[in-house]
Design a protein around this motif. Structure first.
Motif, short mmCIF file in Angstrom:
data_model
loop_
_atom_site.label_atom_id
_atom_site.label_comp_id
_atom_site.label_asym_id
_atom_site.label_seq_id
_atom_site.Cartn_x
_atom_site.Cartn_y
_atom_site.Cartn_z
N LEU A 78 0.83 -1.21 0.00
CA LEU A 78 0.00 0.00 0.00
C LEU A 78 0.87 1.26 0.00
O LEU A 78 0.62 2.20 -0.76
N LEU A 79 1.89 1.26 0.83
CA LEU A 79 2.79 2.42 0.90
C LEU A 79 3.52 2.66 -0.41
O LEU A 79 3.72 3.81 -0.82
N GLU A 80 3.88 1.59 -1.10
CA GLU A 80 4.51 1.76 -2.43
C GLU A 80 3.50 2.31 -3.43
O GLU A 80 3.80 3.25 -4.17
N ARG A 81 2.30 1.77 -3.45
CA ARG A 81 1.26 2.25 -4.38
C ARG A 81 0.96 3.73 -4.16
O ARG A 81 0.71 4.46 -5.12
N GLU A 82 0.99 4.18 -2.92
CA GLU A 82 0.69 5.57 -2.59
C GLU A 82 1.91 6.49 -2.78
O GLU A 82 1.81 7.69 -2.57
N GLY A 83 3.07 5.93 -3.11
CA GLY A 83 4.26 6.75 -3.35
C GLY A 83 4.96 7.21 -2.08
O GLY A 83 5.69 8.19 -2.10
N ILE A 84 4.74 6.49 -0.98
CA ILE A 84 5.35 6.86 0.30
C ILE A 84 6.73 6.23 0.44
O ILE A 84 7.64 6.85 0.99
N VAL A 85 6.90 4.99 -0.03
CA VAL A 85 8.20 4.32 -0.02
C VAL A 85 8.56 3.94 -1.45
O VAL A 85 7.67 3.73 -2.28
N PRO A 86 9.85 3.87 -1.77
CA PRO A 86 10.25 3.60 -3.15
C PRO A 86 9.89 2.20 -3.64
O PRO A 86 9.58 2.00 -4.80
N HIS A 87 9.96 1.21 -2.75
CA HIS A 87 9.65 -0.17 -3.12
C HIS A 87 9.21 -0.92 -1.88
O HIS A 87 9.81 -0.78 -0.82
N TRP A 88 8.15 -1.71 -2.02
CA TRP A 88 7.61 -2.42 -0.87
C TRP A 88 8.65 -3.32 -0.21
O TRP A 88 8.66 -3.49 1.01
N ALA A 89 9.54 -3.92 -1.00
CA ALA A 89 10.51 -4.87 -0.46
C ALA A 89 11.53 -4.18 0.46
O ALA A 89 11.96 -4.78 1.45
N THR A 90 11.91 -2.94 0.15
CA THR A 90 12.86 -2.25 1.03
C THR A 90 12.21 -1.95 2.38
O THR A 90 12.85 -2.09 3.42
N PHE A 91 10.94 -1.59 2.37
CA PHE A 91 10.21 -1.33 3.61
C PHE A 91 10.07 -2.61 4.42
O PHE A 91 10.34 -2.65 5.62
N LEU A 92 9.66 -3.68 3.77
CA LEU A 92 9.45 -4.95 4.45
C LEU A 92 10.77 -5.51 4.97
O LEU A 92 10.82 -6.05 6.08
N ALA A 93 11.84 -5.37 4.19
CA ALA A 93 13.16 -5.84 4.65
C ALA A 93 13.59 -5.10 5.91
O ALA A 93 14.11 -5.71 6.85
N TYR A 94 13.35 -3.79 5.95
CA TYR A 94 13.69 -3.02 7.15
C TYR A 94 12.91 -3.54 8.35
O TYR A 94 13.46 -3.76 9.42
N LEU A 95 11.61 -3.73 8.18
CA LEU A 95 10.79 -4.22 9.29
C LEU A 95 11.26 -5.58 9.78
O LEU A 95 11.38 -5.80 10.99
#
Length: 114
Positions: free
Chosen positions: A61-78
């Motif tokens: 959702l965050l990637e679709r909304e343009g908040i994070v560059p790629h969902w995988a980078t966000f998920l990897a951080y988490l």
């Protein structure tokens, strides 16, 4: 004795190469996580994270909304840095570019928009 030492050299080289690659990957991830990102700078975005939404769904959702560059980078951080920290449901306001680290912190702390 010289024979066993010669047999160890390829292993030592392989281990050193692996360490260098892991260190490089860690530096690259840290760089990706700390860069501020916004697909539409200067535009205020509101994102609603419904109760029960998985971290994977939230990342997409965050990637679709343009908040994070790629969902995988966000998920990897988490998963790598904050594995036991749940994301809080709610409506979030994003008014300026934030890094993956800042976005995750906002959702973990539940800094919702009132």
């Amino acid at each position: 004795m010289a024979r066993t030492e010669a047999a160890r050299r390829p292993r030592v080289r392989a281990m050193l190469l692996l360490l260098v690659l892991l260190a490089g990957a860690a530096v690259a991830l840290r760089f990706l996580w700390s860069r501020p990102f916004s697909a539409a700078p200067g535009i205020e975005k509101f994102v609603v994270i419904p109760r029960g939404t998985s971290s994977y769904e939230t990342a997409q959702l965050l990637e679709r909304e343009g908040i994070v560059p790629h969902w995988a980078t966000f998920l990897a951080y988490l998963k790598l840095v904050k594995p036991r920290r749940p994301l809080q449901a709610g409506e979030y306001r994003f008014a300026e570019p934030l890094s993956v680290i800042q976005v995750a912190d906002k959702l973990i702390r539940g800094l919702i928009y009132y």
